[in-house]
Scaffold this motif. Structure first.
Motif, PDB file in Angstrom:
ATOM      1  N   UNK A  57     -49.562 -75.351 -65.781  1.00 16.83           N
ATOM      2  CA  UNK A  57     -48.993 -76.438 -65.275  1.00 16.83           C
ATOM      3  C   UNK A  57     -48.180 -76.439 -63.884  1.00 16.83           C
ATOM      4  N   UNK A  58     -48.208 -77.264 -63.160  1.00 16.83           N
ATOM      5  CA  UNK A  58     -47.367 -77.212 -61.922  1.00 16.83           C
ATOM      6  C   UNK A  58     -46.047 -77.843 -61.991  1.00 16.83           C
ATOM      7  N   UNK A  59     -45.162 -76.952 -62.884  1.00 19.84           N
ATOM      8  CA  UNK A  59     -43.876 -77.317 -63.098  1.00 19.84           C
ATOM      9  C   UNK A  59     -42.981 -76.230 -62.808  1.00 19.84           C
ATOM     10  N   UNK A  60     -41.762 -76.149 -62.779  1.00 18.43           N
ATOM     11  CA  UNK A  60     -40.996 -75.074 -62.119  1.00 18.43           C
ATOM     12  C   UNK A  60     -40.274 -74.326 -63.358  1.00 18.43           C
ATOM     13  N   UNK A  61     -40.149 -74.856 -64.657  1.00 20.35           N
ATOM     14  CA  UNK A  61     -39.295 -74.359 -65.697  1.00 20.35           C
ATOM     15  C   UNK A  61     -39.916 -72.798 -66.137  1.00 20.35           C
ATOM     16  N   UNK A  62     -41.322 -72.685 -66.311  1.00 16.72           N
ATOM     17  CA  UNK A  62     -41.673 -71.336 -66.733  1.00 16.72           C
ATOM     18  C   UNK A  62     -41.321 -70.326 -65.665  1.00 16.72           C
ATOM     19  N   UNK A  63     -41.540 -70.601 -64.458  1.00 18.68           N
ATOM     20  CA  UNK A  63     -41.135 -69.636 -63.251  1.00 18.68           C
ATOM     21  C   UNK A  63     -39.754 -69.496 -63.230  1.00 18.68           C
ATOM     22  N   UNK A  64     -38.735 -70.400 -63.490  1.00 18.38           N
ATOM     23  CA  UNK A  64     -37.322 -70.023 -63.334  1.00 18.38           C
ATOM     24  C   UNK A  64     -37.194 -69.212 -64.665  1.00 18.38           C
ATOM     25  N   UNK A  65     -37.860 -69.319 -65.960  1.00 16.16           N
ATOM     26  CA  UNK A  65     -37.646 -68.331 -67.025  1.00 16.16           C
ATOM     27  C   UNK A  65     -37.885 -66.968 -66.513  1.00 16.16           C
ATOM     28  N   UNK A  66     -39.092 -66.820 -65.915  1.00 18.48           N
ATOM     29  CA  UNK A  66     -39.640 -65.339 -65.380  1.00 18.48           C
ATOM     30  C   UNK A  66     -38.680 -64.846 -64.552  1.00 18.48           C
ATOM     31  N   UNK A  67     -38.192 -65.636 -63.668  1.00 17.90           N
ATOM     32  CA  UNK A  67     -37.458 -65.378 -62.377  1.00 17.90           C
ATOM     33  C   UNK A  67     -36.077 -64.611 -62.942  1.00 17.90           C
ATOM     34  N   UNK A  68     -35.681 -65.649 -64.053  1.00 20.68           N
ATOM     35  CA  UNK A  68     -34.272 -65.198 -64.684  1.00 20.68           C
ATOM     36  C   UNK A  68     -34.370 -63.760 -65.456  1.00 20.68           C
ATOM     37  N   UNK A  69     -35.565 -63.646 -66.094  1.00 24.47           N
ATOM     38  CA  UNK A  69     -35.709 -62.398 -66.978  1.00 24.47           C
ATOM     39  C   UNK A  69     -35.764 -61.168 -65.857  1.00 24.47           C
ATOM     40  N   UNK A  70     -36.331 -61.412 -64.682  1.00 28.31           N
ATOM     41  CA  UNK A  70     -36.488 -60.296 -63.904  1.00 28.31           C
ATOM     42  C   UNK A  70     -35.054 -60.253 -63.010  1.00 28.31           C
ATOM     43  N   UNK A  71     -34.454 -61.206 -62.804  1.00 26.78           N
ATOM     44  CA  UNK A  71     -33.280 -61.112 -62.382  1.00 26.78           C
ATOM     45  C   UNK A  71     -32.106 -60.267 -63.312  1.00 26.78           C
ATOM     46  N   UNK A  72     -32.052 -60.548 -64.350  1.00 26.72           N
ATOM     47  CA  UNK A  72     -31.160 -59.832 -65.492  1.00 26.72           C
ATOM     48  C   UNK A  72     -31.844 -58.460 -65.432  1.00 26.72           C
ATOM     49  N   UNK A  73     -32.871 -58.074 -65.511  1.00 28.59           N
ATOM     50  CA  UNK A  73     -33.331 -56.799 -65.480  1.00 28.59           C
ATOM     51  C   UNK A  73     -32.819 -55.977 -64.363  1.00 28.59           C
ATOM     52  N   UNK A  74     -33.020 -56.367 -63.044  1.00 32.54           N
ATOM     53  CA  UNK A  74     -32.803 -55.956 -61.817  1.00 32.54           C
ATOM     54  C   UNK A  74     -31.300 -55.786 -61.859  1.00 32.54           C
ATOM     55  N   UNK A  75     -30.356 -56.557 -62.312  1.00 30.60           N
ATOM     56  CA  UNK A  75     -28.950 -56.841 -62.326  1.00 30.60           C
ATOM     57  C   UNK A  75     -28.677 -55.552 -63.197  1.00 30.60           C
ATOM     58  N   UNK A  76     -29.294 -55.145 -64.499  1.00 25.80           N
ATOM     59  CA  UNK A  76     -28.646 -54.226 -65.239  1.00 25.80           C
ATOM     60  C   UNK A  76     -29.081 -52.864 -64.599  1.00 25.80           C
ATOM     61  N   UNK A  77     -30.306 -52.867 -63.854  1.00 28.11           N
ATOM     62  CA  UNK A  77     -30.657 -51.675 -63.251  1.00 28.11           C
ATOM     63  C   UNK A  77     -29.611 -51.303 -62.075  1.00 28.11           C
ATOM     64  N   UNK A  78     -29.161 -52.286 -61.606  1.00 26.19           N
ATOM     65  CA  UNK A  78     -28.250 -52.037 -60.197  1.00 26.19           C
ATOM     66  C   UNK A  78     -26.836 -51.583 -61.072  1.00 26.19           C
ATOM     67  N   UNK A  79     -26.412 -51.911 -61.977  1.00 25.41           N
ATOM     68  CA  UNK A  79     -24.883 -51.882 -62.506  1.00 25.41           C
ATOM     69  C   UNK A  79     -24.673 -50.958 -63.577  1.00 25.41           C
ATOM     70  N   UNK A  80     -25.668 -50.634 -64.504  1.00 16.29           N
ATOM     71  CA  UNK A  80     -25.494 -49.639 -65.581  1.00 16.29           C
ATOM     72  C   UNK A  80     -25.185 -48.227 -65.089  1.00 16.29           C
ATOM     73  N   UNK A  81     -24.011 -47.621 -65.632  1.00 18.34           N
ATOM     74  CA  UNK A  81     -23.747 -46.299 -65.303  1.00 18.34           C
ATOM     75  C   UNK A  81     -24.706 -45.372 -65.328  1.00 18.34           C
ATOM     76  N   UNK A  82     -25.671 -45.579 -66.510  1.00 17.79           N
ATOM     77  CA  UNK A  82     -26.733 -44.427 -66.532  1.00 17.79           C
ATOM     78  C   UNK A  82     -28.132 -45.069 -66.177  1.00 17.79           C
ATOM     79  N   UNK A  83     -28.026 -46.162 -65.786  1.00 19.15           N
ATOM     80  CA  UNK A  83     -29.350 -46.766 -65.013  1.00 19.15           C
ATOM     81  C   UNK A  83     -30.269 -47.056 -65.973  1.00 19.15           C
ATOM     82  N   UNK A  84     -31.514 -46.749 -65.702  1.00 20.30           N
ATOM     83  CA  UNK A  84     -32.627 -46.884 -66.252  1.00 20.30           C
ATOM     84  C   UNK A  84     -33.921 -46.222 -66.204  1.00 20.30           C
ATOM     85  N   UNK A  85     -33.833 -44.986 -66.016  1.00 23.02           N
ATOM     86  CA  UNK A  85     -34.985 -44.208 -65.729  1.00 23.02           C
ATOM     87  C   UNK A  85     -35.976 -44.332 -67.088  1.00 23.02           C
TER      88      UNK A  85
END
Length: 493
Positions: free
Chosen positions: A123-151
């Motif tokens: 569907x041409x609606x923004x909400x699903x894309x917001x959801x997927x963007x939020x998932x990726x944003x939180x994932x990248x945030x944790x990869x940037x900030x965790x002391x042990x990172x995420x290899x």
């Protein structure tokens, strides 16, 4: 355990998600009202529909590569099916550097199997894309900030049952974070604020004070909001004026719409007066009530501060729609469901991994399997109940458009009335949909302006006597071959 098998499993989940969309929803569904508004902005063959203050143009950028080339809805649906499947893989894939094991593929499966995720995937609606963007944003945030990172190539202490491994806070993760925040802001600017707020507060956690991460968040907001702000001054009289107009259109203020969201769980796409969404279904209320229990179980199973962040961001993204918007739509909570899938998946994997003994392990496995099958059954039944009537209604829009063309209506023209925007798009006309017909005998402003511009005007209505006084002097034409409903067209004498 290496991450490759889990990445392959995530690919399989994404492929199945796209395939189920094509089979269960199909490319044949016509455009809805909101979809038509968005698509018309970038379709050079039709007049652009009215673009009101709350809307943002991020979703139009997503569909522009197709709509600039063809007006085929079937092609657009297939394109969005493929793109949403790739986006599901990409967004959840950012977490494979943080969580080895089955947690990430299971979280993607839980989210991808929701009827909402399947229905709105093409569907041409923004909400699903917001959801997927939020998932990726939180994932990248944790990869940037965790002391042990995420290899992903380092085995975590828990043996690969969903823990983290090795460092990964490089420039690529910072860029990914900024891009995801900008994408969310382009799609729905206010949602980006509720996404960034808990992430910025999380930087105060010990060991996470990183100026570069804060700058990435701010840069994402600035880039993502720029288009909305510029348009506010160009079309709406300034940023404050547009903000107030958007708030009025969305009925923002202090509200408590949780009961409305409960009523919308089983498929009304919009619970807003004067529409009646009916009572909340017990099976869906039970499903909904199980979510916080499963989230708490997952948080207990992980016992990590990092595992708490997706749940906190999920709550932040849900808060404005529960407490600040005076109506409900199930798609509003898609970002919340996407992020809560992680602690729920972690709880399921942790429960299976910590069971000792053959009999208890089998008992827990059967319980988890039965719960997941019940979840799938509920989602599939609701998806079928949602898709079938909308296929018929949107096919009815196409029939009305063909009937009006049979009456000689041609561009430049204005279609005014019920479902007018959707009907007009199929004809290459301008459209003005009315939810409540005007009670005065004077011509409405859109009709008057179109007539003054030399456009052909037609009004459409389904199933009522003459719906407005100004139509009493117009010629009424019944459209007998249009179903469902009993449609009539009105043309000036």
């Amino acid at each position: 355990m290496r991450a490759d098998p889990w990445r392959a499993l995530l690919m399989l989940v994404a492929a199945c998600y796209g395939l189920v969309q094509l089979v269960a929803v199909g490319p044949g569904m016509g455009l809805g009202w909101d979809e038509t508004v968005y698509v018309s902005q970038v379709d050079p063959r039709v007049p652009a529909a009215e673009f009101i203050a709350p809307r943002a143009r991020g979703i139009t950028l997503i569909v522009a590569p197709v709509t600039m080339v063809t007006s085929s809805t079937d092609v657009l649906r297939v394109y969005l099916c493929l793109l949403s499947a790739l986006a599901l893989y990409g967004s959840f894939g950012t977490w494979l550097r943080l969580r080895s094991g089955a947690v990430v593929p299971l979280a993607a499966l839980l989210f991808g199997s929701l009827w909402l995720t399947l229905f709105y995937g093409n569907e041409v609606m923004p909400n699903l894309w917001v959801a997927l963007g939020a998932v990726a944003a939180v994932g990248f945030f944790l990869r940037c900030t965790r002391p042990d990172g995420g290899r992903a190539d380092v085995v975590p202490p828990d043996g690969g049952r969903g823990g983290a491994a090795g460092p990964d806070g490089g420039r690529g993760a910072l860029v990914g974070l900024a891009v995801c925040v900008a994408a969310v802001a382009l799609l729905r600017p206010p949602d980006s604020l509720w996404l960034v707020l808990p992430l910025a507060l999380a930087l105060a956690w010990p060991g996470r004070r990183r100026l570069s991460v804060l700058l990435a968040l701010v840069a994402g907001l600035v880039v993502g909001w720029a288009d909305w702000i510029v348009e506010a001054y160009v079309r709406f009289g300034g940023l404050l004026a547009r903000w107030h107009a958007a708030g009025a259109a969305n009925e923002t203020g202090l509200h408590f719409s949780l009961p409305d969201h409960a009523q919308a769980l089983n498929g009304p796409l919009l619970c807003r007066p004067p529409g009646d969404c009916g009572p909340a279904e017990p099976s869906w209320v039970l499903w909904w009530s199980a979510i916080p229990v499963l989230v708490l179980l997952g948080l207990y199973a992980s016992r990590r501060a990092d595992s708490l962040l997706p749940a906190v961001v999920a709550g932040s993204l849900a808060a404005p729609y529960i407490f600040l918007v005076g109506y409900a739509a199930p798609r509003f909570l898609l970002p919340t469901y996407a992020l809560l899938a992680f602690p729920i998946a972690h709880g399921a994997v942790g429960l299976l991994g910590r069971t000792r003994g053959r009999a208890p392990r089998w008992a827990v496995a059967c319980l988890v399997t039965a719960g997941f099958l019940a979840h799938l059954t509920l989602q599939a039944g609701t998806l079928g109940a949602i898709v079938a009537p909308r296929l018929a209604k949107r096919e009815g829009d196409a029939l009305v458009a063909r009937a009006l063309e049979g009456l000689g209506v041609r561009p430049p023209c204005l279609v005014y009335g019920e479902q007018a925007v959707k009907i007009a798009y199929r004809m290459g006309c301008a459209g003005h949909t009315v939810l409540t017909w005007p009670g005065q005998s004077d011509l409405p402003a859109p009709v008057r302006d179109a007539a003054a511009a030399g456009q052909q005007v037609v009004a459409v209505d389904r199933g009522r006597p003459v719906p407005a006084p100004f139509l009493l002097t117009w010629e009424r034409r019944h459209l007998p071959d249009v179903r469902p409903g009993q449609w009539s067209a009105y043309v000036p004498r």
